[in-house]
Design a protein around this motif. Structure first.
Motif: not given
Length: 778
Positions: A442, A512, A549, A552, A559
């Motif tokens: 990120g 993230v 996001i 991922v 996550t």
């Protein structure tokens, strides 16, 4: 005999004259330089010695770089200090933000402050300089500790840690030769679209009022002459955070009732209760009159009603704003309006407060009495600070004070306490430290500067801890940590989503880190989505962050989304799909360590939202303490459905926050069950940690006036306390409600406590109410 009598009479008269002369000389000797005289006498004496030009000089300060086209030029500063920059304007009051642009360390900064003071002391009257600096979340000077900002501090709900933050800030300021801290934004945040609301602490007037009083006491302390105290300059009177369309410097379209119920309480708390000695006037017009030109606001309300006794400073180009608002034809006219309204000091070199102000006095548009009044307030502040006796900085103390280990520890603890755990599906957090491979992804994962918010020096010289740094420091060397930036905060030029997806697939967990971007870059250019002048129309994630996001998350790797942001973000997709969400806000220089502490369970998250997080920007205003009219719609008491294109309720409610522990409330006791209008109610209950780890709960007390002569909110925060509990431990909590908690502005705008039924609600958020009861006012 007659000759002798005349002779003796002549001796007596001579002696009388001599005594009178000596007494006069003695009285003259006890002038403003005498520290044994009362401050008011010293001010009176010094004022009597000043020319009009010297008086006008004491009403002006500026930033050094604004004297020389953005460059720091010592000779230009000297001219300003000595009263040689502008015609008919004497030696300056001081500087506003004198060292924030200087790319040097604390020792050089302090030496410069001493050099400036030496210049001031070489003027005719030897009046020392007043130095003002931004202190929103730490002194805005290279090397000074950068604490969490705004909503991060509000999320702590801990007045002790807030007191520590601002006590440290005042101590660092005074060590550098700074005497006043500005941009302490105590007004409630009523529209998060406005970028400057990053500096605010909460949407709630009661929480803001509590913070205001604690903050002023922490900064000003008991003795302003002490080397750890400073003047607190509260901003922006009487308010600006609910501007039209969420745009800075637009008008506030609010009623007098809203002004008094929502915006004024923090001012009364900070000024009437704590004695704040500085106020900055706001830009916007309220009821079609800009505050800089409003005697109603700056004199009648601020001084006569609230009891303010300090100095009112302008906003940057606040006098020019009167021309832009089209109520002044030029700077000369604007200056007349401002000084006559009650403005004392201009913080930019605006002509309306310089040569033109001298002319305005000579032409009779501004009285000498008005000038003397403003100058007296400035001089009083300087005397109270002890600057006439000790204007210089002790250079030997700097190494032990600026960004000390103690101050960094407070920055870390305040960042920890400001983190709010928004989601933790299936208890994915805390993470196990035995994890073999972690993907840290990120645009904010390795950008600690974005953790600092706005009002920070362009030159950062201390170490900053990013989230990637924090994760690396937390894990053993055997853990493989893969980092991919993925995208930028703004724009779509950088696209590493495929790379991030590949890294996430191989990892045991993906962290993230997304959110918002710092106010300025290292060159001072405004580039951010956070801070003054950075207003937004949408509260959604910007750029490719949501795409990142989603990519991922789609890999199937567990996550966790970490948010670093200065305003609540409408993260609808994340709330519905991502298993864990950590709101870290603007978490300061130690933020990376604080976030890692929460992620890996070394700190049990205990932050709670001081502001409502909307589902969509279209819900604004979305603050929790709304009136029955909206409540009827939200709870479907009418036939129509409300919004037909989105939910009525926000994503996360005011006061919400998860913990690794659980808590139970019981044994509510309200005594007495009936009081008179001046009576006090005691609210008692027990809180127990029913979880397996130590944690803190923020117990919140809400009040509802069931029936009243005017419409009141369905609930209002009227008490809170942060309670730390070991597993299985129970503590007894006692809160009190008095007339100030129960009163309202009736139909005649009189503040009264009306008879009737009141409901008490106790819980862990405005919606998660655990205990309820009632009492009656007869």
């Amino acid at each position: 005999m007659k000759v002798l009598t005349l002779y003796l009479l002549r001796i007596w008269l001579t002696s009388l004259i001599l005594v009178t002369v000596l007494h006069s000389a003695f009285a003259s000797a006890k002038s403003y330089t005498d520290p044994t005289l009362p401050v008011e006498k010293r001010v009176e004496d010094l004022l009597s010695r000043m020319t009009l030009e010297e008086k006008i000089g004491q009403l002006n300060m500026t930033q050094p770089t604004r004297l020389s086209d953005g460059e720091f030029v010592l000779s230009a500063c000297k001219d300003f200090i000595m009263g040689e920059s502008f015609e008919k304007v004497g030696p300056a009051c001081g500087f506003f933000s004198a060292i924030s642009d200087i790319k040097k360390g604390s020792l050089e900064q302090a030496r410069l402050m001493n050099e400036f003071q030496k210049m001031a002391l070489s003027t005719r009257l030897k009046i020392p300089l007043l130095m003002v600096e931004e202190g929103t979340h730490g002194v805005m000077a290279p090397g000074c500790t950068m604490f969490p900002e705004g909503l991060a501090l509000g999320s702590t709900w801990n007045m002790n840690i807030i007191r520590d933050v601002y006590s440290c800030t005042a101590k660092e300021a005074r060590a550098l030769g700074i005497h006043a801290l500005c941009t302490l934004v105590i007004e409630p945040n009523r529209d998060p679209r406005m970028g400057r609301n990053i500096e605010t602490y909460s949407e709630d007037p009661f929480l803001c009022s509590t913070i205001s009083q604690v903050m002023v006491n922490a900064i000003q302390k008991d003795d302003l002459r002490a080397d750890d105290s400073a003047i607190a300059i509260l901003c922006h009177f009487p308010g600006q955070s609910q501007s039209v369309s969420g745009l800075e410097r637009t008008q506030l379209e609010i009623s007098e009732r809203m002004l008094r119920n929502v915006f004024l309480p923090p001012w009364k708390s900070g000024i009437t209760k704590a004695g704040a000695l500085g106020v900055m006037a706001t830009y916007p017009s309220i009821d079609d009159v800009p505050a800089h030109a409003s005697k109603t606001f700056l004199t009648e309300m601020l001084r006569n009603e609230i009891g303010f006794e300090g100095i009112v400073v302008s906003e940057g180009w606040g006098i020019e704003n009167l021309i832009k608002e089209r109520i002044a034809k030029d700077q000369k006219h604007a200056g007349q309006l401002a000084i006559n309204a009650g403005l004392d000091v201009c913080i930019r070199q605006e002509e309306g407060f310089l040569t033109s102000l001298t002319t305005s006095v000579q032409e009779g548009y501004v009285s000498m009495q008005t000038i003397d009044q403003a100058v007296s307030r400035v001089l009083c502040i300087k005397f109270l600070l002890g600057l006439f006796e000790n204007p210089f900085v002790n250079l030997e103390k700097l190494d032990d004070l600026i960004n000390s280990e103690h101050h960094k520890a407070i920055a870390l603890q305040s960042a920890r306490e400001g983190i709010v755990l928004l989601k933790n599906e299936n208890d994915i957090l805390p993470l196990d430290k035995s994890i073999k491979r972690i993907a840290v992804i990120g645009p904010n994962a390795d950008n600690a500067r974005n953790q600092l918010g706005d009002y920070l020096p362009d030159h950062i010289i201390q170490n900053l801890v990013s989230v990637l740094d924090g994760v690396k420091a937390k894990m053993p060397k055997t853990t493989q940590i893969d980092y991919v930036k993925g995208c930028d905060i703004i724009g779509k030029e950088l696209n590493e989503i495929d790379k991030a997806r590949a890294v996430a697939k191989k990892a045991d967990v993906a962290i993230v880190v997304v959110g918002e971007q710092c106010w300025r870059d290292e060159q001072g250019n405004v580039i951010g989505t956070n801070g003054e002048g950075c207003d937004v129309a949408s509260l959604d994630l910007t750029g490719l962050q949501l795409d990142l996001i989603k990519a991922v998350h789609k890999t199937g790797t567990p996550t966790i989304v970490v948010l670093i942001n200065g305003r609540p973000l409408s993260i609808r997709w994340c709330a519905e799909n991502v298993p864990a969400i950590v709101e870290a806000w603007i978490c300061g220089e130690q933020g990376g360590h604080a976030i890692a502490d929460v992620l890996f369970g070394d700190y049990n998250p205990d932050g709670r939202l001081p502001i409502t997080v909307p589902y969509h920007v279209g819900q604004l205003p979305v603050y929790y303490n709304y009136k029955p009219g909206k409540d009827n719609v939200v709870n479907r008491r009418w036939w129509f459905p409300g919004y037909v294109d989105m939910p009525l309720k926000p994503l996360y409610d005011f006061g919400f926050g998860l913990s690794f522990s659980t808590f139970s409330y019981k044994n509510l006791n309200i005594t007495p069950d009936e009081i008179g209008p001046e009576g006090t109610i005691k609210v008692e209950f027990d809180i127990q940690n029913t979880g397996e780890v130590r944690g803190s709960e923020i117990v919140q007390l809400y009040l509802n006036d069931e029936y009243s002569s005017v419409t009141t909110p369905i609930r209002e925060l009227r008490g809170f306390e942060k309670i730390a509990l070991d597993p299985g431990e129970t503590k007894h909590v006692q809160l009190e409600l008095g007339p100030e908690h129960l009163s309202l502005l009736n139909i005649h705008m009189d503040r009264v406590v009306e008879p009737g039924e009141f409901s008490i609600m106790v819980g862990s958020s405005c919606e998660d109410i655990q205990l309820e009861g009632q009492f009656r006012v007869r």
